[in-house]
Design an enzyme around this catalytic site. Structure first.
Site, short mmCIF file in Angstrom:
data_model
loop_
_atom_site.label_atom_id
_atom_site.label_comp_id
_atom_site.label_asym_id
_atom_site.label_seq_id
_atom_site.Cartn_x
_atom_site.Cartn_y
_atom_site.Cartn_z
N CYS A 130 0.87 -1.18 0.00
CA CYS A 130 0.00 0.00 0.00
C CYS A 130 0.90 1.23 0.00
O CYS A 130 2.09 1.12 -0.33
CB CYS A 130 -0.98 -0.01 1.18
N ARG A 178 -3.19 -0.54 5.60
CA ARG A 178 -3.83 -1.62 4.84
C ARG A 178 -2.95 -2.83 4.62
O ARG A 178 -3.36 -3.97 4.91
CB ARG A 178 -4.30 -1.09 3.47
N ASP A 193 -8.24 3.82 1.68
CA ASP A 193 -7.22 4.17 2.66
C ASP A 193 -7.90 4.68 3.94
O ASP A 193 -8.58 5.71 3.91
CB ASP A 193 -6.33 5.26 2.06
P1 4NP Z 1 -1.67 2.90 4.17
O1 4NP Z 1 -2.24 4.27 4.77
O2 4NP Z 1 -1.20 3.21 2.76
O3 4NP Z 1 -2.85 2.01 4.17
O4 4NP Z 1 -0.56 2.47 5.09
C1 4NP Z 1 -1.46 5.45 4.83
C2 4NP Z 1 -0.60 5.62 5.88
C3 4NP Z 1 0.16 6.78 5.97
C4 4NP Z 1 0.04 7.74 4.99
C5 4NP Z 1 -0.82 7.56 3.93
C6 4NP Z 1 -1.57 6.41 3.85
N1 4NP Z 1 0.80 8.93 5.08
O5 4NP Z 1 0.59 9.83 4.26
O6 4NP Z 1 1.65 9.03 5.98
#
Ligand code: 4NP
Length: 147
Positions: A7, A13, A117
């Site tokens: 992800c 995720r 997300d």
């Molecule tokens: P993930 O969610 O892609 O599901 O781990 C996110 C976690 C952190 C960030 C963006 C999406 N971020 O911008 O730090």
């Protein structure tokens, strides 16, 4: 079978998909190697987001020992399948593919939809967990069936 879940941040995720598939594979006596990574670098070395740790724990899966890492080119060599959570992950990972074999390993984790997300919405962690668990059960059934 070696499967990598990807992800953006590798804290919400993909750690869930990693932990749930690892858990189900063990439960089914399969010696699969599962890992996860992020296309982004912001959280390298961190544990998963506390909300992902909590929702997984709620369903009996411990993801608290995972550590965030960034996707790297060598992952194409080390995994049979690379599952990405959304279209932005898909284009970011495919942009690094060197040849057809690399491209052929990458696909959306859910067949025709994205895993939303949940980073900015606490209420999404439970539905995301359920989507992830349903698909992981399907992956076990699909890949564990003799061809
Ligand atoms: P993930 O969610 O892609 O599901 O781990 C996110 C976690 C952190 C960030 C963006 C999406 N971020 O911008 O730090």
């Amino acid at each position: 079978m070696k499967i990598l879940m990807v992800c953006l941040g590798n804290i919400c995720r993909s750690p869930l998909a990693h932990g749930v598939l690892e858990h189900l594979a063990k439960e089914n006596g399969l010696e699969w190697e599962i890992d996860s990574a992020g296309t982004g670098h912001w959280h390298i070395g961190e544990k998963p987001d506390h909300r992902s740790i909590a929702v997984a724990k709620n369903y009996g899966v411990d993801i608290s020992q995972q550590s965030c890492r960034q996707f790297e080119i060598g992952d194409f060599d080390n995994y049979d399948h690379i599952f990405v959570m959304d279209y932005s992950n898909l284009s970011d990972v495919k942009a690094l593919a060197r040849h057809d074999e690399d491209h052929g390993k990458v696909s959306l984790f859910l067949k025709n939809e994205i895993v939303p997300d949940p980073y900015y919405d606490d209420n999404l962690f439970d539905p995301v967990y359920k989507m992830v668990e349903r698909r992981c059960r399907e992956i076990i059934a699909e890949m564990n069936t003799p061809a």
